[in-house]
Design a protein around this motif. Sequence first.
Motif, mmCIF file in Angstrom:
data_model
loop_
_atom_site.group_PDB
_atom_site.id
_atom_site.type_symbol
_atom_site.label_atom_id
_atom_site.label_comp_id
_atom_site.label_asym_id
_atom_site.label_seq_id
_atom_site.Cartn_x
_atom_site.Cartn_y
_atom_site.Cartn_z
ATOM 1 N N LEU A 163 -1.400 0.840 -5.331
ATOM 2 C CA LEU A 163 -2.906 -0.019 -5.275
ATOM 3 C C LEU A 163 -2.960 -0.273 -3.360
ATOM 4 N N GLU A 164 -4.112 -0.264 -3.303
ATOM 5 C CA GLU A 164 -4.684 -0.510 -1.828
ATOM 6 C C GLU A 164 -5.053 -1.639 -2.316
ATOM 7 N N SER A 165 -4.363 -2.708 -1.775
ATOM 8 C CA SER A 165 -5.397 -4.780 -2.967
ATOM 9 C C SER A 165 -4.517 -5.351 -2.012
ATOM 10 N N TRP A 166 -4.950 -6.240 -1.411
ATOM 11 C CA TRP A 166 -4.776 -8.071 -0.928
ATOM 12 C C TRP A 166 -4.048 -8.083 -2.033
ATOM 13 N N GLU A 167 -4.292 -7.995 -3.081
ATOM 14 C CA GLU A 167 -3.444 -8.633 -4.994
ATOM 15 C C GLU A 167 -2.279 -7.705 -4.687
ATOM 16 N N ASN A 168 -1.902 -6.857 -4.745
ATOM 17 C CA ASN A 168 -1.349 -5.815 -4.756
ATOM 18 C C ASN A 168 -0.240 -6.171 -3.966
ATOM 19 N N GLN B 85 -16.073 -8.039 -7.469
ATOM 20 C CA GLN B 85 -14.762 -8.110 -7.659
ATOM 21 C C GLN B 85 -15.032 -7.176 -8.930
ATOM 22 N N ASP C 272 0.827 -1.165 -0.240
ATOM 23 C CA ASP C 272 0.111 0.148 -0.500
ATOM 24 C C ASP C 272 0.816 1.344 -0.058
ATOM 25 N N PHE D 234 -9.590 -6.220 -7.355
ATOM 26 C CA PHE D 234 -9.896 -5.967 -5.647
ATOM 27 C C PHE D 234 -11.584 -6.506 -5.729
ATOM 28 N N TRP D 235 -11.898 -7.578 -4.320
ATOM 29 C CA TRP D 235 -12.475 -7.285 -4.036
ATOM 30 C C TRP D 235 -13.178 -6.804 -2.934
ATOM 31 N N THR D 236 -15.220 -7.104 -2.678
ATOM 32 C CA THR D 236 -15.651 -6.830 -2.148
ATOM 33 C C THR D 236 -16.500 -7.688 -1.537
#
Length: 408
Positions: free
Chosen positions: A291-296, A331, A276, A321-323
């Motif tokens: 990017l603020e994401s799990w994948e990144n 997604q 992040d 990204f998902w929520t």
Amino acid sequence: MSQRTAVIVGAGQAGARTAAALRKQGWQDRILLLGAEEEPPYERPPLSKQVLTEDADPNAGGIYAPDWYADEAVELRVGCRVESLDPAARRLRLADGGVEGWDVLVLATGCEARRLSLPGAGLDGVVSLRTAADARALRSHLRPGADVVLIGGGFIGLEVAASARRRGCNATLLEMRPQLLERALPARLARYLAQRHRREGVDLRLGVGVAGFEGDGGVRAVRLSDGTRLPADLVVVGVGGLPNVGLARAAGLPCDNGIRVDGACRVAEDIYAVGDCACFDDSWSGRPVRLESWENAELAPQAAAKAILGGTERHGGVPWFWTDQYDLNLQLLGLKQPVAQEVLRGDPDSGSFCLLGLVEGRVTTAALVNAGRERRPLKRLIEARVALDPATLADIDRPLRDVVSAAT
Ligand SMILES: Cc1cc2nc3c(=O)[nH]c(=O)nc-3n(C[C@H](O)[C@H](O)[C@H](O)COP(=O)(O)OP(=O)(O)OC[C@H]3O[C@@H](n4cnc5c(N)ncnc54)[C@H](O)[C@@H]3O)c2cc1C
């Protein structure tokens, strides 16, 4: 040859993954993983979801089992804040006065929740959600019948609103813009999401400004810009994250919407940044992206470890990204951009559909609602950058994987 030391600052997801990637890719020397939080690395996505709705242990999502660190010879120090960096001397200072030297430094300092500087923002019960400790504290307030006010119609605010409703709280969500998730979602999908929250009983108010908070000690009410007063036992501020760049900036490292890195996550010689906190030259879009994401937080460490070990891999790709809100899994593929045409694949009333954004006939973004099975083919379609007939894309009788195979 003497041992070299790789120091990773920040023991969150990206920090832990960097340690693992270094080991896996052949770093045989010392790895020191320093984290300011009191707990071993864990994943954050459950904090606004299962941890609030199911009383799950925030650390059940611990990224590695406790033994892993010893087995992999990763020296993990929790409750250990790094106070300053001295790149010239390759040394850092810890809050407890200790000093550590590095041969390679990786910054994985993440984000912090943006705060509001409004009257009453310091009252008890005005909280934000970033850490496991925040989630535990927040959960203890989610009692049936409690008045919970969410500030900000972004992912965190919406997920917490859904969790609060699941726990029987009254939830009011305030968003100052006329649309939810304006920077991430097409308007049509934002309206769909708003409708769903309203159906679940959330009092959703768009285009509303907050003037301050009232209470004595603990928060009792939120005051809106138009003078309205909303009762509140708990206020959750979800107005975005700020990259933790203080250490890097004070050390003279380049920062601009995050710690500035090249396409291999490199800040300067033997200094890297991932997750992040980093703004990288994205191999996919050719632009600087943060990017603020799990994948990144999964992928950037792989690229950084490769670069540290002499490889040349570039970081980037079609972001994902998902929520999860209620039983709705959303997604997103690609970053929101102006599109010439939108194609709906599937029927929103069925609860499962995709909304595709097209530029010059090419799919550039996709939003998938309860349609995770379409993620892989859609990602391939976006990557392929080929023009396609919108009617073919809209035809749910034609499996996307066939469309992709024919087109690529
Ligand atoms: C509540 C919540 C829900 C989320 N849900 C989703 C989701 O559904 N889907 C999705 O794709 N993404 C989601 N995310 C985003 C995802 O979790 C983050 O992008 C990811 O955690 C980033 O990992 P990171 O390691 O870069 O940063 P972080 O996880 O923030 O870790 C950084 C660590 O560095 C430490 N640190 C900072 N400064 C110092 C210092 N000076 N010394 C030592 N340590 C320091 C911090 O204490 C922190 O532990 C969510 C995030 C949150 C907060």
